[in-house]
Scaffold this motif. Sequence first.
Motif, PDB file in Angstrom:
ATOM      1  N   HIS A   1       0.832  -1.206   0.000  1.00  0.00           N
ATOM      2  CA  HIS A   1       0.000   0.000   0.000  1.00  0.00           C
ATOM      3  C   HIS A   1       0.873   1.266   0.000  1.00  0.00           C
ATOM      4  N   ILE A   2       1.909   1.289   0.801  1.00  0.00           N
ATOM      5  CA  ILE A   2       2.808   2.446   0.861  1.00  0.00           C
ATOM      6  C   ILE A   2       3.523   2.628  -0.480  1.00  0.00           C
ATOM      7  N   LEU A   3       3.966   1.534  -1.066  1.00  0.00           N
ATOM      8  CA  LEU A   3       4.688   1.614  -2.329  1.00  0.00           C
ATOM      9  C   LEU A   3       3.790   2.100  -3.470  1.00  0.00           C
ATOM     10  N   LEU A   4       2.549   1.640  -3.500  1.00  0.00           N
ATOM     11  CA  LEU A   4       1.639   2.052  -4.567  1.00  0.00           C
ATOM     12  C   LEU A   4       1.174   3.493  -4.411  1.00  0.00           C
ATOM     13  N   SER A   5       1.209   4.017  -3.206  1.00  0.00           N
ATOM     14  CA  SER A   5       0.731   5.390  -3.000  1.00  0.00           C
ATOM     15  C   SER A   5       1.859   6.427  -2.986  1.00  0.00           C
ATOM     16  N   SER A   6       3.107   6.029  -2.954  1.00  0.00           N
ATOM     17  CA  SER A   6       4.213   6.971  -2.853  1.00  0.00           C
ATOM     18  C   SER A   6       5.062   6.970  -4.127  1.00  0.00           C
ATOM     19  N   ILE A   7       5.024   8.076  -4.838  1.00  0.00           N
ATOM     20  CA  ILE A   7       5.819   8.212  -6.058  1.00  0.00           C
ATOM     21  C   ILE A   7       7.303   8.294  -5.717  1.00  0.00           C
ATOM     22  N   LYS A   8       7.638   9.000  -4.657  1.00  0.00           N
ATOM     23  CA  LYS A   8       9.044   9.150  -4.267  1.00  0.00           C
ATOM     24  C   LYS A   8       9.689   7.804  -3.936  1.00  0.00           C
ATOM     25  N   LEU A   9       8.942   6.949  -3.272  1.00  0.00           N
ATOM     26  CA  LEU A   9       9.476   5.637  -2.917  1.00  0.00           C
ATOM     27  C   LEU A   9       9.692   4.772  -4.155  1.00  0.00           C
ATOM     28  N   ARG A  10       8.778   4.837  -5.124  1.00  0.00           N
ATOM     29  CA  ARG A  10       8.955   4.081  -6.370  1.00  0.00           C
ATOM     30  C   ARG A  10      10.163   4.578  -7.145  1.00  0.00           C
ATOM     31  N   VAL A  11      10.364   5.895  -7.194  1.00  0.00           N
ATOM     32  CA  VAL A  11      11.534   6.457  -7.885  1.00  0.00           C
ATOM     33  C   VAL A  11      12.815   6.048  -7.159  1.00  0.00           C
ATOM     34  N   PHE A  12      12.781   6.061  -5.822  1.00  0.00           N
ATOM     35  CA  PHE A  12      13.945   5.632  -5.047  1.00  0.00           C
ATOM     36  C   PHE A  12      14.299   4.181  -5.356  1.00  0.00           C
ATOM     37  N   PHE A  13      13.308   3.290  -5.337  1.00  0.00           N
ATOM     38  CA  PHE A  13      13.580   1.886  -5.614  1.00  0.00           C
ATOM     39  C   PHE A  13      14.056   1.675  -7.044  1.00  0.00           C
ATOM     40  N   PHE A  14      13.568   2.478  -7.986  1.00  0.00           N
ATOM     41  CA  PHE A  14      14.021   2.377  -9.369  1.00  0.00           C
ATOM     42  C   PHE A  14      15.504   2.721  -9.477  1.00  0.00           C
ATOM     43  N   PHE A  15      15.891   3.879  -8.966  1.00  0.00           N
ATOM     44  CA  PHE A  15      17.291   4.296  -9.058  1.00  0.00           C
ATOM     45  C   PHE A  15      18.211   3.442  -8.185  1.00  0.00           C
ATOM     46  N   PHE A  16      17.718   3.012  -7.039  1.00  0.00           N
ATOM     47  CA  PHE A  16      18.505   2.156  -6.161  1.00  0.00           C
ATOM     48  C   PHE A  16      18.802   0.820  -6.841  1.00  0.00           C
ATOM     49  N   GLY A  17      17.833   0.263  -7.547  1.00  0.00           N
ATOM     50  CA  GLY A  17      18.048  -0.984  -8.271  1.00  0.00           C
ATOM     51  C   GLY A  17      19.035  -0.828  -9.406  1.00  0.00           C
ATOM     52  N   LEU A  18      18.953   0.287 -10.129  1.00  0.00           N
ATOM     53  CA  LEU A  18      19.900   0.527 -11.215  1.00  0.00           C
ATOM     54  C   LEU A  18      21.325   0.686 -10.690  1.00  0.00           C
ATOM     55  N   ILE A  19      21.479   1.467  -9.635  1.00  0.00           N
ATOM     56  CA  ILE A  19      22.808   1.680  -9.045  1.00  0.00           C
ATOM     57  C   ILE A  19      23.361   0.370  -8.482  1.00  0.00           C
ATOM     58  N   LEU A  20      22.513  -0.382  -7.823  1.00  0.00           N
ATOM     59  CA  LEU A  20      22.950  -1.662  -7.264  1.00  0.00           C
ATOM     60  C   LEU A  20      23.336  -2.643  -8.367  1.00  0.00           C
ATOM     61  N   GLY A  21      22.620  -2.625  -9.481  1.00  0.00           N
ATOM     62  CA  GLY A  21      22.985  -3.479 -10.610  1.00  0.00           C
ATOM     63  C   GLY A  21      24.332  -3.109 -11.189  1.00  0.00           C
ATOM     64  N   LEU A  22      24.590  -1.814 -11.331  1.00  0.00           N
ATOM     65  CA  LEU A  22      25.899  -1.380 -11.827  1.00  0.00           C
ATOM     66  C   LEU A  22      27.014  -1.748 -10.860  1.00  0.00           C
ATOM     67  N   LEU A  23      26.753  -1.596  -9.577  1.00  0.00           N
ATOM     68  CA  LEU A  23      27.764  -1.980  -8.583  1.00  0.00           C
ATOM     69  C   LEU A  23      28.048  -3.473  -8.624  1.00  0.00           C
ATOM     70  N   ASN A  24      27.019  -4.281  -8.878  1.00  0.00           N
ATOM     71  CA  ASN A  24      27.229  -5.724  -9.004  1.00  0.00           C
ATOM     72  C   ASN A  24      28.058  -6.071 -10.224  1.00  0.00           C
ATOM     73  N   LEU A  25      27.917  -5.290 -11.278  1.00  0.00           N
ATOM     74  CA  LEU A  25      28.710  -5.560 -12.482  1.00  0.00           C
ATOM     75  C   LEU A  25      30.180  -5.210 -12.284  1.00  0.00           C
ATOM     76  N   PHE A  26      30.441  -4.082 -11.640  1.00  0.00           N
ATOM     77  CA  PHE A  26      31.817  -3.603 -11.536  1.00  0.00           C
ATOM     78  C   PHE A  26      32.551  -4.054 -10.274  1.00  0.00           C
ATOM     79  N   PHE A  27      31.821  -4.398  -9.228  1.00  0.00           N
ATOM     80  CA  PHE A  27      32.445  -4.847  -7.979  1.00  0.00           C
ATOM     81  C   PHE A  27      31.772  -6.129  -7.491  1.00  0.00           C
TER      82      PHE A  27
END
Length: 126
Positions: free
Chosen positions: A35-61
């Motif tokens: 419910h919190i995730l579906l109602s909060s745009i900021k949280l969805r954007v955070f999880f989007f960018f956090f996943g991308l950054i974490l994926g890049l970190l997994n590739l390089f480190f």
Amino acid sequence: MQIYFLTIFYLTLTAFFLLIESYREYLTFMIRYRHILLSSIKLRVFFFFFGLILGLLNLFFPSSPGPRFLGDLIPAIALFLASIYYPSLKEARIGDATLYGKGKTRGLILLAISCFHFMLPNCVLI
């Protein structure tokens, strides 16, 4: 080492979010998170960018003894695909059938990748 634990946490959390409709009686702790995730745009954007950054970190480190580049390729691909899922939630509503169309299959795949990465962190596929 923190990248390893954050990867497992992110993949497991996303998998539980996708599996909540199929396994509601077992994942009751995720109902409020959904419910919190579906109602909060900021949280969805955070999880989007956090996943991308974490994926890049997994590739390089990657986890040792993996190669410097593309060491944790499968978890990184899973992170990229899971992070792409979060912006698609902007049009969805709670109980929407389009939100959970293939959620069970995707959730089980993410959970399998997360468990495999947890049990065999030093497994290098390249």
